[in-house]
Motif scaffolding. Structure first.
Motif, PDB file in Angstrom:
ATOM      1  N   PHE A   1      -3.566   7.233   4.455  1.00 35.70           N
ATOM      2  CA  PHE A   1      -2.873   7.720   3.771  1.00 35.70           C
ATOM      3  C   PHE A   1      -3.645   7.733   2.011  1.00 35.70           C
ATOM      4  O   PHE A   1      -4.547   6.780   2.039  1.00 35.70           O
ATOM      5  CB  PHE A   1      -1.539   7.715   3.373  1.00 35.70           C
TER       6      PHE A   1
ATOM      7  N   ASP B   1       0.744  -1.275  -0.008  1.00 35.85           N
ATOM      8  CA  ASP B   1      -0.053   0.088   0.160  1.00 35.85           C
ATOM      9  C   ASP B   1       0.950   1.206  -0.194  1.00 35.85           C
ATOM     10  O   ASP B   1       0.607   2.124  -0.683  1.00 35.85           O
ATOM     11  CB  ASP B   1      -0.778  -0.151   1.228  1.00 35.85           C
ATOM     12  N   LEU B   2       2.036   1.162   0.864  1.00 36.55           N
ATOM     13  CA  LEU B   2       2.719   2.470   0.805  1.00 36.55           C
ATOM     14  C   LEU B   2       3.555   2.702  -0.504  1.00 36.55           C
ATOM     15  O   LEU B   2       3.598   3.770  -0.862  1.00 36.55           O
ATOM     16  CB  LEU B   2       3.680   2.226   1.873  1.00 36.55           C
TER      17      LEU B   2
ATOM     18  N   GLY C   1       1.265   4.291  -2.727  1.00 37.73           N
ATOM     19  CA  GLY C   1       0.882   5.576  -2.147  1.00 37.73           C
ATOM     20  C   GLY C   1       1.178   6.788  -2.988  1.00 37.73           C
ATOM     21  O   GLY C   1       1.999   6.861  -4.064  1.00 37.73           O
TER      22      GLY C   1
ATOM     23  N   ARG D   1      -8.464   6.130  -0.137  1.00 38.35           N
ATOM     24  CA  ARG D   1      -7.924   6.423   1.087  1.00 38.35           C
ATOM     25  C   ARG D   1      -7.507   5.023   1.652  1.00 38.35           C
ATOM     26  O   ARG D   1      -8.817   4.227   1.732  1.00 38.35           O
ATOM     27  CB  ARG D   1      -8.384   7.424   2.113  1.00 38.35           C
TER      28      ARG D   1
ATOM     29  N   ALA E   1      -3.711   6.592  -1.808  1.00 35.43           N
ATOM     30  CA  ALA E   1      -2.929   5.626  -2.462  1.00 35.43           C
ATOM     31  C   ALA E   1      -4.073   5.006  -3.478  1.00 35.43           C
ATOM     32  O   ALA E   1      -5.127   5.400  -3.707  1.00 35.43           O
ATOM     33  CB  ALA E   1      -2.738   4.416  -1.680  1.00 35.43           C
TER      34      ALA E   1
ATOM     35  N   GLU F   1     -10.125   0.173   2.688  1.00 35.08           N
ATOM     36  CA  GLU F   1      -9.873   1.201   1.616  1.00 35.08           C
ATOM     37  C   GLU F   1     -11.111   1.798   1.080  1.00 35.08           C
ATOM     38  O   GLU F   1     -12.121   1.107   0.970  1.00 35.08           O
ATOM     39  CB  GLU F   1      -8.964   0.618   0.490  1.00 35.08           C
TER      40      GLU F   1
ATOM     41  N   PHE G   1      -0.693  12.488   4.796  1.00 39.48           N
ATOM     42  CA  PHE G   1      -0.567  11.234   5.557  1.00 39.48           C
ATOM     43  C   PHE G   1      -0.831  11.490   6.830  1.00 39.48           C
ATOM     44  O   PHE G   1      -0.372  12.638   7.437  1.00 39.48           O
ATOM     45  CB  PHE G   1       0.904  10.821   5.351  1.00 39.48           C
TER      46      PHE G   1
END
Length: 142
Positions: free
Chosen positions: A82, A61-62, A65, A103, A84, A119, A73
């Motif tokens: 955050f 996920d990061l 992002g 998000r 993504a 999500e 964030f």
């Protein structure tokens, strides 16, 4: 005349039974301790595997992002969120999952002792002040 003994005495039988009983009790205690250790190791292994899956998902996920000024964030000890790219079904039969801006939220649930992931896609119809681009001149109304 000489006396021949063909059987065990009652004391010999009781003593042998007591010794066999103590041996069986000791073996049973060792097996029970081994089973407790096995279950503890299995539970730890399951938690470790769950943690590795959560870490891989969080890392994925990061990596997807996006830095957006209007969707920062945010995080604290309870969790983080955050912007993504998220996969969201385009139609009601859940056959098409395109990547859309959304998000991603992670939070720790103390009751279930689990890391929860959610999500939520952004839509252009939402009136939350979120735009789909970083440019201040960008017009989000289409």
């Amino acid at each position: 005349m000489r006396y021949r003994r063909y059987a065990f005495t009652l004391i010999e039988l009781l003593l042998t039974t007591a010794i066999i009983g103590m041996v069986v009790a000791a073996i049973g205690a060792c097996l029970a301790g081994g089973m407790r250790a096995w279950d503890a190791a299995r539970r730890f292994g399951v938690r470790e595997a769950d943690a590795l899956v959560a870490l891989a998902l969080f890392r994925d996920d990061l990596s997807r992002g996006m830095w957006m000024q209007s969707i920062p964030f945010q995080g604290d000890v309870e969790g983080c969120q955050f912007a993504a790219r998220v996969s969201h079904p385009r139609n009601d039969d859940y056959t098409d999952y395109p990547d859309v801006l959304g998000r991603v939220t992670y939070r720790w649930d103390n009751v279930a002792l689990a890391l929860l992931r959610d999500e939520t896609p952004y839509s252009l119809d939402d009136d939350d002040g979120v735009t789909d681009c970083d440019d201040p001149d960008c017009n989000s109304e289409l």
